[in-house]
Design an enzyme around this catalytic site. Structure first.
Site, PDB file in Angstrom:
ATOM      1  N   ARG A  47     -55.294 -52.143 -65.387  1.00 63.78           N
ATOM      2  CA  ARG A  47     -55.256 -53.305 -64.483  1.00 63.78           C
ATOM      3  C   ARG A  47     -54.274 -53.054 -63.333  1.00 63.78           C
ATOM      4  NH1 ARG A  47     -52.382 -57.757 -65.413  1.00 63.78           N
ATOM      5  NH2 ARG A  47     -52.568 -57.684 -67.663  1.00 63.78           N
ATOM      6  N   TYR A  99     -71.361 -65.002 -43.656  1.00 67.11           N
ATOM      7  CA  TYR A  99     -72.087 -64.681 -44.895  1.00 67.11           C
ATOM      8  C   TYR A  99     -72.061 -65.919 -45.787  1.00 67.11           C
ATOM      9  CZ  TYR A  99     -73.029 -62.663 -49.447  1.00 67.11           C
ATOM     10  OH  TYR A  99     -73.550 -62.413 -50.687  1.00 67.11           O
ATOM     11  N   ASP A 171     -65.046 -58.790 -41.485  1.00 70.38           N
ATOM     12  CA  ASP A 171     -65.971 -58.360 -42.529  1.00 70.38           C
ATOM     13  C   ASP A 171     -66.847 -57.275 -41.910  1.00 70.38           C
ATOM     14  OD1 ASP A 171     -68.149 -58.030 -44.244  1.00 70.38           O
ATOM     15  OD2 ASP A 171     -68.237 -60.145 -44.809  1.00 70.38           O
ATOM     16  N   LYS A 196     -72.700 -52.791 -50.647  1.00 70.18           N
ATOM     17  CA  LYS A 196     -73.760 -52.576 -49.672  1.00 70.18           C
ATOM     18  C   LYS A 196     -73.807 -51.098 -49.241  1.00 70.18           C
ATOM     19  CE  LYS A 196     -74.161 -56.944 -50.289  1.00 70.18           C
ATOM     20  NZ  LYS A 196     -73.511 -57.931 -49.452  1.00 70.18           N
TER      21      LYS A 196
END
Ligand SMILES: *Cc1c(COP(=O)(O)O)cnc(C)c1O
Length: 376
Positions: A47, A99, A171, A196
């Site tokens: 983590r 988005y 973004d 993406k």
């Protein structure tokens, strides 16, 4: 080194233990501690840090020209990490065509916690300046935008943000660092849905935040990983970093295919409009030509009629898959309005294409067949 070389060399050199050219996947969640209490390998618990995550972060920071990067389990988690660095009473200026998931996040979780957002047309710099308030801490930029593929001026928007004492965040999921470099244009942070184009094969989910400087704000974002547990799995980090190696040739082909399809659709008698900044008469063409190296692999087009006619077209395709998302090898077609639901701003007669890596002639024939089947 040039970005194409940096992308391939993002392996960070051969694995020191085995000599492997391609890095191994380190699935162990825990790492050995020495007798003196130190961690000789530099890791204690996954983590807090993992070799595959660190390699991905180093590669992403390099490609975006940032000082540092933090990888998240999804693009949305990366957005959450950035916005969570604000405090109740702070204000955000965001695109009215942000988005869909970003808008949902701002309108629900953050609004409920006292971080307010104003949604404006980012292509209209005067309305962005007018939306700035004394408590505006962040201007969210997303270009090209969804689903109308509009282009906003990153450098001008970053100036407005900085004049108002806010940071500019971009973004960059749709353009990728290969086509557009927001930090060079003045952005303080870059966000990615690595799901993406960066991962590139529609088989790994991830997100990332790249920062121009490693400062207190970035430390707050970084805390989202370790303290809030927002960490991507080692295998996903490995897949996403692997995707970077072929980013340059993939993007070149996505862009070339999209340009061919845009020209084909522009000339098609059954298409009312094409939204693609690569076309000379597109409203975003001038800014895109200045701020992007190529025009991307996303486009949208309007068919005559409404949802029924748009569905008739998606019913007729054989190569394009009816599915959401983008950035993978497969070409996808989507009716955004029905995918987003009743609050969508997408026109009912608009279809969005995520152009993949098939041969462009096959893609054009597929669309032609579907348009003729729908409209005769
Ligand atoms: C997909 C996407 C996101 C969200 O990313 P996830 O990985 O799906 O959480 C954010 N911004 C843009 C532009 C996207 O395309």
């Amino acid at each position: 080194m040039r970005i194409e070389t940096l992308a391939v060399q993002s392996t960070g050199g051969p694995d020191r233990a085995s000599g492997a050219i391609i890095p191994p996947i380190t699935l162990s969640t825990t790492f050995e501690r020495a007798a003196d209490g130190s961690y000789p390998g530099g890791f204690d618990y996954t983590r807090s840090g993992n070799p595959n995550r660190n390699a991905l972060e180093a590669a992403l920071a390099t490609l975006e020209g940032g000082a540092v990067a933090a990888a998240f389990p999804s693009g949305t988690a990366a957005t959450f990490g950035i916005v969570f660095s604000l405090l109740p009473g702070d204000h955000i200026v965001a695109p009215d065509d942000a988005y869909y998931g970003t808008a949902v996040l701002l309108r629900t979780l953050f609004e409920e916690r006292g971080v307010e957002a104003s949604f404006v047309d980012m292509t209209d710099l005067d309305s962005v300046a007018a939306a700035m308030r004394p408590n505006t801490k962040l201007v969210w930029i997303e270009t090209p935008s969804n689903p109308l593929i509009r282009v906003s001026d990153i450098a001008a928007l970053a100036d407005i943000a900085h004049e108002g004492g806010a940071i500019a965040v971009c973004d960059n999921s749709w353009a990728t660092p290969l086509l557009q470099r927001p930090i060079d244009l003045g952005a303080d942070l870059v966000m990615h849905s690595t799901t993406k184009y960066l991962a590139g094969h529609s088989d790994a989910m991830g997100g990332a935040v790249m920062a121009k400087e490693e400062n207190e704000r970035f430390a707050r974002i970084r805390r989202m990983q370790e303290a809030a547990g927002s960490v991507p799995a080692p295998f996903d980090c490995w897949l996403i970093r692997r995707g970077l190696e072929s980013l340059a040739p993939r993007m070149a082909m996505h862009c070339a295919n999209a340009m061919e399809i845009a020209r084909f659709l522009e000339a098609h008698p059954k298409v009312e409009a094409v939204h693609f900044p690569g076309l000379e008469n597109d409203p975003g063409h001038e800014i895109a030509s200045r701020q992007m190296r190529d025009y991307g692999g996303m486009l949208a087009f309007d068919v005559p009629g409404g949802q029924a006619e748009a569905f008739a077209v998606t019913d007729g395709v054989r190569i394009f898959a009816r599915a959401t998302s983008l950035g993978g090898t497969h070409s996808l077609i989507e009716h955004r309005a029905s995918a987003e639901g009743p609050t969508s701003q997408a026109p009912q007669n608009l279809l969005r294409l995520a152009v993949g890596l098939e041969h462009p002639d096959d893609l054009k024939e597929d669309l032609d067949r579907a348009l003729l089947a729908a409209f005769g």
